[in-house]
Design an enzyme around this catalytic site. Sequence first.
Site, mmCIF file in Angstrom:
data_model
loop_
_atom_site.group_PDB
_atom_site.id
_atom_site.type_symbol
_atom_site.label_atom_id
_atom_site.label_comp_id
_atom_site.label_asym_id
_atom_site.label_seq_id
_atom_site.Cartn_x
_atom_site.Cartn_y
_atom_site.Cartn_z
ATOM 1 N N HIS A 346 51.104 38.047 37.085
ATOM 2 C CA HIS A 346 50.765 39.376 36.563
ATOM 3 C C HIS A 346 49.460 39.915 37.176
ATOM 4 O O HIS A 346 49.382 41.057 37.588
ATOM 5 C CB HIS A 346 50.657 39.362 35.044
ATOM 6 C CG HIS A 346 50.396 40.722 34.476
ATOM 7 N ND1 HIS A 346 51.278 41.764 34.633
ATOM 8 C CD2 HIS A 346 49.339 41.238 33.791
ATOM 9 C CE1 HIS A 346 50.791 42.852 34.057
ATOM 10 N NE2 HIS A 346 49.615 42.555 33.548
ATOM 11 N N HIS A 356 39.697 45.402 37.325
ATOM 12 C CA HIS A 356 40.230 44.028 37.258
ATOM 13 C C HIS A 356 39.835 43.190 38.481
ATOM 14 O O HIS A 356 40.583 42.282 38.869
ATOM 15 C CB HIS A 356 41.755 44.033 37.126
ATOM 16 C CG HIS A 356 42.255 44.771 35.925
ATOM 17 N ND1 HIS A 356 41.816 44.511 34.658
ATOM 18 C CD2 HIS A 356 43.167 45.772 35.800
ATOM 19 C CE1 HIS A 356 42.440 45.317 33.799
ATOM 20 N NE2 HIS A 356 43.250 46.094 34.463
ATOM 21 N N VAL A 384 47.030 45.938 37.911
ATOM 22 C CA VAL A 384 46.294 47.093 38.435
ATOM 23 C C VAL A 384 47.281 48.244 38.574
ATOM 24 O O VAL A 384 48.323 48.099 39.228
ATOM 25 C CB VAL A 384 45.646 46.751 39.791
ATOM 26 C CG1 VAL A 384 45.062 48.005 40.433
ATOM 27 C CG2 VAL A 384 44.578 45.679 39.603
#
Lengths: 512, 512
Positions: A346, A356, A384
């Site tokens: 993920h 992130h 993202v």
Amino acid sequence: MPTSAYVRPAPSEVLAHTHWAACSNAASCSEQVHLMLGGPGEVIVSFVSASASVPSEVSWWADPRHPSTAVGVADAYSLLMSVDLNLVVPQMGLPDLSLKRLVDMEDTSAWAFNPFTGARGANYFHPEGAAQLHWGLGQYNNPQMVYDSPVIHTVALRGLSPGKAYGYHVAGHRRNYSFVLPLEPRGDPPPYPFTFALTADLGQTAVSAVNVVRLREILEAAPPGRCAMLLGGDLAYADGFHPRWDTFGRMLEPLAARFPQLMIGGNHEMIAGEGWVPYNTRYPSPARSSGSPSNLWWSRDVGPAHVVGLSSYSNASPGSLQYRWLVADLAAVNRTRTPWVIVMTHVPWYSSNALHVAEAELMRQAVEPLLYHGGVDLVISGHVHAYERVLPVYQGCLNRCAPAYLTIGDGGNREGASVQWSEPQPAWSAFRESSFGSGALDIINDTHALFNWSRFACEGSTSPDHVDFNRSCESMTWGPFARRDTSAARHKLIKSRGEQRLGEVKTADEGR
Amino acid sequence: MPTSAYVRPAPSEVLAHTHWAACSNAASCSEQVHLMLGGPGEVIVSFVSASASVPSEVSWWADPRHPSTAVGVADAYSLLMSVDLNLVVPQMGLPDLSLKRLVDMEDTSAWAFNPFTGARGANYFHPEGAAQLHWGLGQYNNPQMVYDSPVIHTVALRGLSPGKAYGYHVAGHRRNYSFVLPLEPRGDPPPYPFTFALTADLGQTAVSAVNVVRLREILEAAPPGRCAMLLGGDLAYADGFHPRWDTFGRMLEPLAARFPQLMIGGNHEMIAGEGWVPYNTRYPSPARSSGSPSNLWWSRDVGPAHVVGLSSYSNASPGSLQYRWLVADLAAVNRTRTPWVIVMTHVPWYSSNALHVAEAELMRQAVEPLLYHGGVDLVISGHVHAYERVLPVYQGCLNRCAPAYLTIGDGGNREGASVQWSEPQPAWSAFRESSFGSGALDIINDTHALFNWSRFACEGSTSPDHVDFNRSCESMTWGPFARRDTSAARHKLIKSRGEQRLGEVKTADEGR
């Protein structure tokens, strides 16, 4: 054009609970039908019913004159609604959910009294404003704020022939569906071409709904049995407002009742009191058949590829369950039968977005050598909310023997885009754009694949509320990835594998 | 003495993680062995191993010369640690956990950087004090704060003979255990006497540890096969600090590896990111065998009793899954085979404590008529950290045909006592005291039972840190409940059941 000039408009409109209609008679109507790939020759049918009196049964057939019945198991769960202020933030929120309604949902004063004396208790929860709203359920003493799932039926159809068409219907409803089990490597030459439809961070907005249509079109365009669906985590964005899992199931049904899927979980399957419960109950993976003790990581041979799903939110350090499983799994890959190895995580390891950054750094440090020495070709991630294509890279250096990376987290959810990019663009970042779209990966032969990413659901930049469902709006077809340089020497090395370790071949640039 | 003069001292000492020793070689050592009652003739063995290479197997035997092997399934879960300020509150907290350490656990700055550029990301979480600590994991981007369970093995032993002694050992360790399957109604006369050991809200304090010893003593004092263990919810009090489920499993093993148990879940199995995941994975119920779709509610015939577990945190309104299941379950009770019907709920319906007043009021309104007309004898609950015995009551009125109620939420957890009582004491409250203890219910014949509640682990009131393990400290044996007035006429009615509805017989007082 390594960084796209496209400017992604505002977050998309969240569609209401009622957008995907429930059955007209919920009491006797099974729904949210979807197919997951199980072990070899196996498809797992999942559906829900309002009543436990509906049996966990699926009738299925290759020849409709001779149907079989498969019996599975029923499950249900109860979870606290997570009453989160994010639910009333416009871009995160539920349609029509006001702060007042949120307060009312937590306020137990309407019923919380001693019925025999009329006295009020010592710990009733009387919120007077936003500041007093708790994550969770305040004193969690309002039973009306407990979500009860419908009955979730999980039925495995086993002994199926890859490439063959099957019909089926689920107990509690007479709608007929059909599917073709994707081809599997069985000593035959790998099936080429083979198409994977890809998305992640899907959600339930106007764009998500279009994406489901688009993904189905991608799969329908492939020859039967030569396609599969991969979803890289962050599905319903229920975030503790659990009925959203049911609307998500309805949204996905037209795609998922027809094409078997593989999925991994993302942070939105875990946070806000989710704890993987809705995800694990509704979306079974081929964990058991691939020797994994957790639904969160698994592998499955599909067409010419060995597909591996990893969990970004489970321990992946050396010695961990996931790490040891992955070592054994990659060691067992037969590169003659599955010349391609595709991994899903993920959280991306290589992303040049400002959001992130390096969140998965500890996992990357631990696992990247396994993927590299295991000859993994491609790593697909979400998280993202943008699209980025990354050249083959190992430990930060361009390396023709390393996996390429795709970030495809722009499936359409409500959270808005990740529009800010780190500058300068790293050498390994081939292309990046914050857009809405989905992808099709066409594997052509042992060494070549084509990847097409379409910004199909482009919103008019002058009219943020408008969603243009016409795919004639801008589209990107990527040449560079299509001509991905996978040398014959490398594939020879990968095929021989053994104890041999691939040397690092650093290249200054690759096809840019 | 309807309200005890006993003053419960301060909350008990929380025992450290290291109190219950893990195996010396965790890599090759199965532990946390416990037995749960499954369907008729079935015991479910649960144990954990650090490695997935340990098979889900249990060797068992009636005659050690002829052992059998049962194979089950392995599971594992990953959950976010719930970093909650409560963890550093003295009476709620973990031993030796400082605010600084809690902040360090959330602070990702030690690792969160772009490894290739050295740049820091935009959303790193730098707490500077308690006010910035989030429920949950801040940006949930510190993978070191993900808890990974060991491999949890669940193996059913089927076809066992009630009353017979069996030996067993679990894969990965050579320790031998033994158990006797409690007698089950099989057309034989109900087995009398039969003892149920009872506790709830157990936790992991010094008192909890003594309680485990005491409960085992209660069960060992009963004839083999004529006893069972009931636990009314709120087990580990892990509250999102998930390793505490492992220490709880170690604490319980000496009791639970020998005596099969029945449990329900409480709020501490649900809140703080728990979401029932550790509970459901580690503590299987006889849900499947009793036709329930959820692990959270179930029934099982044990000795002379039909025992029903209900979920206080699942929908129980008419038409809900739980309600409809309960209607069918109670309709199928054979009162000749199981003259007694005992129900467990976590949240009490009748409690005169000032805490948690009427929290279960909506459930009571929906379900109480079912229990009344179903002839339920006794309802056992926890949640309120005190002991209370309630006379047979229906809709707030004393009624000889109604169930009696027990609140037994003083199993010993860290949260402290519920010492404040509502005044005046309701007519239905027979006795109430905030104490530490556990209970033994001895069922004598079709109409009579004895209940003994012992304040066995009394802490010296002048020395709050002292735990007196000597049971010679005050003890309460309850006569009134022993002479519970269950008229022959009522039992005749219950046995005939049919469509006949019991009239309400209001009494002004009962045995006080």
